[in-house]
Write an enzyme that holds these catalytic residues in place. Structure first.
Site, mmCIF file in Angstrom:
data_model
loop_
_atom_site.group_PDB
_atom_site.id
_atom_site.type_symbol
_atom_site.label_atom_id
_atom_site.label_comp_id
_atom_site.label_asym_id
_atom_site.label_seq_id
_atom_site.Cartn_x
_atom_site.Cartn_y
_atom_site.Cartn_z
ATOM 1 N N LYS A 1 0.870 -1.174 0.000
ATOM 2 C CA LYS A 1 0.000 0.000 0.000
ATOM 3 C C LYS A 1 0.912 1.230 0.000
ATOM 4 O O LYS A 1 1.481 1.606 1.027
ATOM 5 C CB LYS A 1 -0.935 0.015 1.198
ATOM 6 C CG LYS A 1 -1.936 1.141 1.103
ATOM 7 C CD LYS A 1 -3.051 1.002 2.093
ATOM 8 C CE LYS A 1 -4.123 2.046 1.864
ATOM 9 N NZ LYS A 1 -3.662 3.414 2.112
ATOM 10 N N LYS B 1 -5.956 -8.561 -2.436
ATOM 11 C CA LYS B 1 -7.069 -8.508 -3.383
ATOM 12 C C LYS B 1 -7.402 -9.935 -3.803
ATOM 13 O O LYS B 1 -6.481 -10.712 -4.112
ATOM 14 C CB LYS B 1 -6.677 -7.696 -4.622
ATOM 15 C CG LYS B 1 -6.420 -6.223 -4.306
ATOM 16 C CD LYS B 1 -5.849 -5.450 -5.484
ATOM 17 C CE LYS B 1 -5.572 -4.005 -5.058
ATOM 18 N NZ LYS B 1 -4.846 -3.251 -6.083
HETATM 19 S S1 IVH Z 1 -6.545 -0.573 -4.808
HETATM 20 C C1 IVH Z 1 -10.957 -0.601 -5.700
HETATM 21 N N1 IVH Z 1 -3.994 -0.952 -4.375
HETATM 22 O O1 IVH Z 1 -4.946 3.374 -0.992
HETATM 23 C C2 IVH Z 1 -9.542 -0.658 -5.245
HETATM 24 N N2 IVH Z 1 -4.968 1.067 -3.575
HETATM 25 O O2 IVH Z 1 -8.340 3.321 -0.358
HETATM 26 C C3 IVH Z 1 -8.887 0.637 -5.318
HETATM 27 N N3 IVH Z 1 -3.365 2.592 -2.497
HETATM 28 O O3 IVH Z 1 -6.144 6.116 -2.036
HETATM 29 C C4 IVH Z 1 -7.589 0.796 -4.639
HETATM 30 N N4 IVH Z 1 -1.597 1.310 -2.748
HETATM 31 O O4 IVH Z 1 -4.503 5.337 -3.774
HETATM 32 C C5 IVH Z 1 -5.047 -0.124 -4.197
HETATM 33 N N5 IVH Z 1 -1.728 -1.425 -4.082
HETATM 34 C C6 IVH Z 1 -2.768 -0.596 -3.926
HETATM 35 C C7 IVH Z 1 -2.648 0.657 -3.290
HETATM 36 C C8 IVH Z 1 -3.778 1.460 -3.127
HETATM 37 C C9 IVH Z 1 -2.047 2.462 -2.296
HETATM 38 C C10 IVH Z 1 -4.157 3.755 -2.060
HETATM 39 C C11 IVH Z 1 -5.109 4.280 -3.097
HETATM 40 C C12 IVH Z 1 -6.293 4.767 -2.317
HETATM 41 C C13 IVH Z 1 -6.198 4.005 -1.039
HETATM 42 C C14 IVH Z 1 -7.233 2.918 -1.008
#
Ligand code: IVH
Length: 676
Positions: A116, A290
């Site tokens: 993340k 995921k």
């Molecule tokens: S997936 C529907 N994957 O974390 C899924 N988000 O609330 C959408 N983020 O602000 C997000 N790393 O920018 C996803 N590997 C990652 C991520 C990620 C950082 C951030 C994203 C968003 C928040 C998720």
């Protein structure tokens, strides 16, 4: 050649160099050559405006200043994900249980695990392979058009390798690497200008900068982690398949990812990344799990605008609030006076912190830090914790401003701040006990004179009791003096004397590094030793001669000249030699070609019989360079047990990988016959 043809040729060539430089860390041509190509393209495009395109590399330098950002309605909303704040393994178990429950199954689920990233979510819209728009998340429905600023990010391709999709929206995180963040802040600090609070604010502030020329000066990076609208492209069946495809299109996707099965494997991923977190080149605040199958994702759907198939599993925060009790001054080896915050102990970034640097007086003033304030402490990566800001609303009535002392708190010498310098320094030199202690510890440390047993407690006593006044005094120590000190006995005293004796036989580069000349680190010491071969040659070298040494610039050269111009420094060197310090001297190898000259090795993991330092020294003696990270330029990676991401990277880049046995054979053959 027609202008159009030349333009196409230049663009192709510049893109190729960009890719090597920004994605593979392996520059293919000198900067000046690159600039020449770039300027030629710029001037051709100015002469032929009809040939300009939005995906030309010239579009990366930033265009005109904007009045504001235009709103962009997202074709597919940009959602956020649920956060599992429980930083223990149960965070992973809870998520897996929810997924299985919703799917009404007992079989193990396959998950894609990612990091993340702690930055800013961005949607990149490619139409027929060309980047046409970039937008922030905004409220998820409508974001802001930040295309101009996004174009300045060199790792984001302006066009994709595969142009078949009519529409491909790539979602991911824009971030600032820790190195870029620290470098930017260091430069700002030197100039007395405001610093960025953390890399995330750095990224967000840069993207929302209306003058794209300013954005272009702050280096950002990007990782793709998902998709938005897609037309004319058949999606892979799994999330991991999508990421692999994006990587194949030349989009940056983080290599720290895994496909695993079951909840225990999720918890293991969380744990494994936790141990690597400090060593990562960028900030993360957790990992993301995921459900890998897109069919199952569809089945799981959403609850209150959050997908049920994904979760963020957090780590301890890298910023915390605490109270600043006092400010003390620390005296460094070169006399630099650093104000250090004495804090109410606080758990931050995985450890308890009670000291944090405030850098210098100017920083304290700019951040308006008072003693008694509630402050924000940041500890990320392996850099020392720092105070990044103050919560003004919480300032108590009795908070008091800090006054920088005008004398060194250790030796009472004047504290001086030179014109244009941000740091104050103690002018006491080796008269100052603090500087002397640091200088001795530096001299004795493992990568320099390697005097075993000479730790800080012992050095404190030796200096405080005036037994050691200068470096040569070290070699005048005897068992009788040492065994009378606290925590010393006859045996330990004998060991130290033996270690001192053993350290006398050294190498020129270790000795040079050990002297503690400002700006002469381990690499420069090696370069100097290799180039000149003899200490006297270095001591007599002029600035001009020093500038001929590869990687030695004017600041380093002047520092070396100034050091040896001081009579007392020359005297120290002479005394050390008289006391029996010795090393092999030669004619200098700068003009010789050794068997491994020009070859780049990377050592990773634990080798069965040799330490990495030992292997490094042997390779360097044969002319090789030993680098810290793997790139296209790497000729060979020597991997031992528990080799991690470097080995993986070597395999992806098709770099030759050896075990220790192969290295030993090469060393026995004195480096002859290496062909890679
Ligand atoms: S997936 C529907 N994957 O974390 C899924 N988000 O609330 C959408 N983020 O602000 C997000 N790393 O920018 C996803 N590997 C990652 C991520 C990620 C950082 C951030 C994203 C968003 C928040 C998720």
């Amino acid at each position: 050649m027609a202008a159009g043809q030349r333009i196409a040729q230049l663009r192709e060539e510049i893109e190729r160099h960009n890719h090597a430089y920004y994605m593979q860390d392996a520059p293919t041509i000198p900067d000046a050559e690159y600039d020449k190509l770039f300027r030629e393209l710029q001037s051709l495009e100015t002469q032929h405006p009809e040939l300009q395109t939005p995906d030309s590399p010239t579009q990366r330098v930033g265009g005109k200043v904007l009045d504001g950002f235009a709103p962009v309605k997202h074709a597919v909303p940009m959602l956020s994900i649920r956060t599992e704040t429980d930083t223990e393994a149960s965070g992973a178990f809870n998520f897996d249980a929810r997924v299985k429950n919703a799917l009404e199954t007992n079989s193990e689920i396959e998950y894609a695990c990612e990091l993340k990233f702690d930055g800013l979510a961005i949607n990149l819209r490619y139409e027929h392979g060309v980047l046409v728009q970039a937008a922030t998340r905004g409220d998820g429905e409508t974001g802001e058009d930040v295309t101009q600023n996004i174009r300045t990010i060199h790792c984001i391709p302006l066009h994709l390798k595969d142009r078949s999709a009519a529409v491909l929206e790539v979602r991911g995180e824009v971030y600032m690497s820790r190195k870029d963040f620290n470098r930017y802040n260091e430069k700002q600090r030197e100039k007395g200008l405001p610093t960025l609070v953390n890399p995330r604010n750095g990224a967000a502030g840069t993207i929302r900068q209306l003058d794209p020329k300013l954005s272009a000066q702050r280096p950002l990076s990007f990782f793709a982690y998902g998709l938005g609208e897609v037309q004319g492209w058949t999606l892979p069946d799994t999330h991991s398949g999508i990421l692999d495809a994006l990587q194949a299109f030349c989009l940056p996707v983080c290599d720290e990812r895994a496909v695993v099965k079951g909840s225990q494997a999720l918890a293991d991923f969380h744990q494994q990344i936790a141990t690597k977190r400090d060593a990562l080149p960028f900030d993360i605040d957790g990992v993301v799990y995921k459900v890998n199958s897109r069919a199952l994702q569809k089945q799981l759907g959403f609850v209150s605008r959050e997908p049920r198939w994904a979760v963020a599993h957090k780590y301890p925060a890298e910023e915390q609030l605490t109270v600043l009790r006092d400010i003390e001054i620390q005296v460094g080896r070169t006399g630099k006076l650093t104000p250090v915050a004495k804090l109410e102990p606080v758990f931050v970034g995985g450890t308890t912190v009670s000291n944090a640097t405030l850098h210098n007086e100017g920083e304290i003033r700019r951040k308006d830090v008072h003693i008694g304030d509630t402050v924000i402490v940041r500890r990320a990566g392996d850099v020392i914790p720092e105070v990044v800001g103050v919560v003004l609303e919480r300032r108590p009535a009795d908070a008091r401003p800090f006054v920088m002392p005008t004398v060194c708190p250790v030796c009472g010498s004047h504290a001086v701040r030179e014109e244009g310098e941000a740091d104050a320094r103690c002018s006491g030199g080796l008269f100052c006990a603090a500087q002397r202690k640091q200088a001795i510890l530096h001299f004795a440390s493992r990568r320099m004179m390697d005097i075993e047993g000479l730790g800080d407690k012992l050095v404190d006593q030796l200096v405080d009791e005036n037994i050691i006044r200068s470096l040569p005094d070290l070699y005048r120590l005897d068992v009788a003096t040492l065994e009378n000190l606290d925590r010393m006995a006859e045996k330990s005293a004998q060991n130290i004397v033996a270690a001192l004796e053993q350290s006398k036989h050294t190498t020129l580069n270790r000795f040079l590094f050990a002297l503690g000349i400002r700006h002469v680190g381990e690499t420069t010491a090696k370069d100097l030793a290799r180039y000149f071969g003899k200490l006297d040659a270095i001591m007599q070298a002029s600035t001009e001669q020093l500038l001929n040494v590869p990687d030695v610039g004017p600041v380093v050269a002047q520092s070396i000249v100034a050091f040896f111009a001081e009579a007392h420094n020359r005297e120290v060197v002479q005394q050390l030699r008289d006391l029996g310090l010795r090393w092999d001297e030669n004619e200098g190898t700068a003009h010789l070609v050794l068997p491994l000259t020009g070859k780049i090795f990377v050592l990773t993991g634990t080798l069965p019989t040799m330490s990495r330092d030992e292997a490094k020294a042997k390779l360097e003696a044969l002319g090789a360079k030993v680098a810290g990270s793997v790139s296209k330029k790497t000729d060979c990676v020597v991997a031992g047990a528990e080799a991690g991401s470097k080995l993986e990277k070597a395999q992806t880049l098709n770099v030759l990988v050896w075990d220790e046995a192969a290295l030993l054979t090469l060393l026995t053959n004195n480096g002859e016959g290496f062909a890679a």
